[in-house]
Every structure is written in structure tokens, then in C-alpha cells.
Scaffold this motif. Structure first.
Motif, mmCIF file in Angstrom:
data_model
loop_
_atom_site.group_PDB
_atom_site.id
_atom_site.type_symbol
_atom_site.label_atom_id
_atom_site.label_comp_id
_atom_site.label_asym_id
_atom_site.label_seq_id
_atom_site.Cartn_x
_atom_site.Cartn_y
_atom_site.Cartn_z
ATOM 1 N N ASP A 134 3.045 -4.320 -10.293
ATOM 2 C CA ASP A 134 4.161 -4.448 -9.359
ATOM 3 C C ASP A 134 3.786 -5.326 -8.169
ATOM 4 N N PRO A 135 4.767 -6.011 -7.561
ATOM 5 C CA PRO A 135 4.478 -6.737 -6.323
ATOM 6 C C PRO A 135 4.122 -5.762 -5.204
ATOM 7 N N PHE A 136 3.393 -6.260 -4.226
ATOM 8 C CA PHE A 136 2.914 -5.451 -3.112
ATOM 9 C C PHE A 136 3.405 -6.084 -1.825
ATOM 10 N N VAL A 137 3.833 -5.273 -0.875
ATOM 11 C CA VAL A 137 4.350 -5.771 0.401
ATOM 12 C C VAL A 137 3.253 -5.714 1.460
ATOM 13 N N PHE A 138 3.034 -6.842 2.138
ATOM 14 C CA PHE A 138 2.066 -6.938 3.222
ATOM 15 C C PHE A 138 2.813 -7.014 4.550
ATOM 16 N N ASP A 139 2.315 -6.280 5.553
ATOM 17 C CA ASP A 139 2.907 -6.308 6.887
ATOM 18 C C ASP A 139 1.811 -6.090 7.923
ATOM 19 N N ALA A 140 2.196 -5.950 9.165
ATOM 20 C CA ALA A 140 1.221 -5.824 10.251
ATOM 21 C C ALA A 140 0.339 -4.580 10.102
ATOM 22 N N ASP A 141 0.874 -3.558 9.451
ATOM 23 C CA ASP A 141 0.122 -2.308 9.322
ATOM 24 C C ASP A 141 -0.993 -2.380 8.273
ATOM 25 N N ASN A 142 -0.849 -3.263 7.279
ATOM 26 C CA ASN A 142 -1.856 -3.250 6.214
ATOM 27 C C ASN A 142 -2.561 -4.574 5.967
ATOM 28 N N ILE A 143 -2.102 -5.647 6.589
ATOM 29 C CA ILE A 143 -2.628 -6.964 6.233
ATOM 30 C C ILE A 143 -4.117 -7.105 6.554
ATOM 31 N N GLY A 144 -4.588 -6.357 7.538
ATOM 32 C CA GLY A 144 -6.011 -6.402 7.881
ATOM 33 C C GLY A 144 -6.908 -5.766 6.843
ATOM 34 N N ASP A 145 -6.336 -5.051 5.887
ATOM 35 C CA ASP A 145 -7.132 -4.377 4.863
ATOM 36 C C ASP A 145 -7.490 -5.291 3.695
#
Length: 350
Positions: free
Chosen positions: A336-347
Motif C-alpha cells: 500500500d502507499p504510505f503517507v509522509f507528513d511532519a510527524d513522521n518524515i524524520g523517521d
């Protein structure tokens, strides 16, 4: 569920991070890197399986990372890896590379197609010569290849992007699409499905334009500027291509439209991180292109060694990613596609 091989992403792909600042790996003239794979000795002492990757174009950061995964897979099973390709993504630019690979007796060719049908004659000749054909990222007509490694279902990718832009513009207003090339199989499938999803579920969103940046950074940048000039009421842009979304974000980040016009689509964490952190982009989606190349290489190995034939129900092991099953029409699905945002992009680091 979407799978990340974190050790590879953090240690391997970091060296070939996707981003517009990445140094292009394409060569002038012939447009090849690392040379075409030739026969060699594998770890088991027998003749190595030769696998050649043929992306849409060289110097494209997305394909740099998918090839990183492909090379890691091929080396893990003792094969010989090669990568060839054109410097520009035009419908017939890949034909000469397919013909050369077949003439050189490459066991498997892994192709991201610039056109669904323009490559078929060359691919058929290669298959007749004994080369197994695996498409990934962008498919040909199914009868022209043995397997297609799909990053996610087209429906899932389309819906994820529509959901993102709808949320970001309050589910109403004008949007536009900044695509790759007009002939790209995957782009066109996603756009058709996005249009259907908008019509069915988002009646207050109007798609006013679709433009093409041809997966070229400068052209995509210029097309973004042109969209904003042509459509002064534009509220959002969807770019289902990693080159396009990065170029559009670069334009928006220093323009009066930053924070006023939403941008989403398909990108990678390393190329988009600065634009998420500075507020240009709220969220975007993708799969792991390194995993896509890794899976495609293992699928090629399974075809060459006879583990599978490409029929629905066939299954094979793909190293760190585990077991996969061939679906109808010779399709293997990554996830599945995954959504990146400010909360997780640093991971993430790829």
C-alpha cells in the motif's frame, strides 16, 4: 501493508538519496551506467544470472534508488547486475537498449516502460531470444512481458492522492495535475482513476488542467509557474511523479503562493523534507522505490531459475521482503502507499 527494509533505507539508500540536488548518474552519448551485465561466476560456483535494469531515463533520482535495491538483490543471490538507459524519457528511447541486452544474452531485463506498446516488438524479440522480461513502476501491454511488479494498486495510489488534496483544500476549489510524460502508463492510469474518484466523491473539486513536465526538473518547474499564471484561483496541485512534486515544491517555496496553494502527490522523504519542514507541503505519499527494485530483481531471478513461470498463483521468496504471490495478468504487488507528513518524515531516510 507497506514494507520498509529500514537497514537498507538507512544505510544503503542514503548514499543515493532521491532529491533534486542529487548528482545525475546518467552519462552523455550512449546513456549507460555500469555497463550491461555479462555472464559471470555466482557464489555457488555456477554461471551467474545476469539482470539488467532499464529505467525510463538515467539521472532520475527515483530510479537511482530503485536500482540501488535491484543491485542489492542481485548481489545477494550471486548474480551480475547492470543498468542501461536513455537520458530522456521518450516513448521509443528504450528500444535500442532492449535489443542490445537481448543480443548480449542477458538472462533478465527489468524495465520501467515509457510507453505501453512502443516497446513491444523489441521486448518480443528479446523474449524469443530467451530473455525474461519484468516490468516495474510502469507497465507495458501484459502480453509483452512475463511479470509486472506493481508498487501498489492503481486504485489505492489514485485515492490516496485525491484524499490528500481534498483534505488540504477543504474539499472544494480548483486543482491541477502536474504529470510526467503524456505516454507514461502508470501516470495515465492514476490520472484516469483520480478523475473518476473526484467525480464520484468530491463534487466540489474541479480539475481544471493536466500538464506534463516529462520528468524533467526544469520543465516541471516551468509548468508549475505556468499553471499558477493560467489559473489564478487554483487551490491545489497534485503531482504523481517524484521529479514533478519536488520541482513544484521548489517553485512554491519561494513564491507568493507558498501556504496558499496546496501541493501533494508522490515524493520521497529526503527530497521533500525541507518543503514539509518549511510549510510548503503538508503531506504526500509514496512506496519505497528501493524495495520496488529489490522485489523486481528477485522476481527476475525466480523466472530465470524456473521457480515461477508468471502464472497466477505462483509464489517466490524475495529476500528480506518475504514471500510474494503472482496475481492475475502476471502482476506482483509490493504493498500500500504510505503517507509522509511532519510527524513522521524524520523517521525515514531514502
Amino acid at each position: 501493508m507497506f514494507t520498509f527494509r529500514k537497514s537498507r533505507a538507512l544505510l544503503g539508500a542514503a548514499a543515493l538519496t532521491i532529491g533534486v540536488a542529487l548528482v545525475a548518474t546518467g552519462c552523455s552519448g550512449g546513456g549507460t551506467t555500469e555497463g550491461t551485465a555479462g555472464a559471470g561466476e555466482g557464489d555457488g560456483g555456477g554461471e551467474a544470472i545476469t539482470v539488467t535494469f532499464l529505467p525510463k531515463n538515467l539521472g532520475n533520482p527515483y530510479f537511482d534508488t530503485s536500482s540501488t535495491g535491484g543491485k542489492a538483490a542481485v548481489e545477494s543471490f550471486g548474480g551480475t547486475f547492470g543498468e542501461v538507459g536513455p537520458t530522456e524519457a521518450s516513448p521509443t528511447s528504450q528500444v535500442q537498449y532492449i535489443q542490445t541486452a537481448a543480443q548480449q544474452g542477458v538472462n533478465a531485463l527489468v524495465v520501467s516502460a515509457n510507453d505501453p506498446s512502443a516497446l513491444c516488438d523489441a521486448l518480443d524479440e528479446a523474449r524469443t531470444a530467451g530473455t525474461k522480461i519484468v516490468t516495474f513502476d510502469s507497465d507495458t501491454d501484459p502480453e509483452c512481458r512475463d511479470l509486472f511488479i506493481n508498487q501498489a494498486t492503481a486504485e489505492g495510489i489514485a485515492k490516496a492522492q485525491v484524499d490528500l488534496i481534498a483534505e488540504q483544500i477543504g474539499d472544494e476549489g480548483e486543482i491541477a495535475i502536474l504529470s510526467a510524460s503524456a505516454n507514461a502508463t502508470n501516470q495515465n492510469a492514476w490520472i484516469d482513476l483520480m478523475e473518476a474518484e473526484l467525480e464520484a466523491s468530491h463534487p466540489d473539486i474541479e480539475l481544471v488542467d493536466t500538464v506534463y513536465g516529462d520528468d524533467d526538473d526544469q520543465k516541471s518547474f516551468d509548468q508549475t509557474a505556468a499553471l499558477l499564471q493560467s489559473h489564478p484561483d487554483l487551490k491545489g496541485i497534485v503531482s504523481p511523479t517524484t521529479v514533478g512534486i519536488a520541482a513544484a515544491a521548489r517553485y512554491l517555496s519561494t513564491s507568493e503562493f507558498k501556504g496558499e496553494v496546496a501541493l501533494t502527490g508522490l515524493g520521497t522523504p529526503n527530497q521533500m523534507r525541507e518543503y514539509v519542514e518549511d510549510g510548503t507541503v503538508t503531506a504526500f505519499a509514496l512506496w519505497n522505490p528501493e524495495d520496488l527494485g529489490y522485489l523486481a530483481a528477485f522476481a527476475a531471478q525466480a523466472l530465470v531459475d524456473g521457480t515461477i513461470t508468471g502464472e497466477a498463483g505462483d509464489s517466490f521468496e524475495a529476500g528480506d521482503l518475504g514471500e510474494f504471490t503472482v496475481e492475475e495478468d502476471g502482476v506482483v504487488l509490493l504493498g500500500d502507499p504510505f503517507v509522509f507528513d511532519a510527524d513522521n518524515i524524520g523517521d525515514f531516510d531514502f
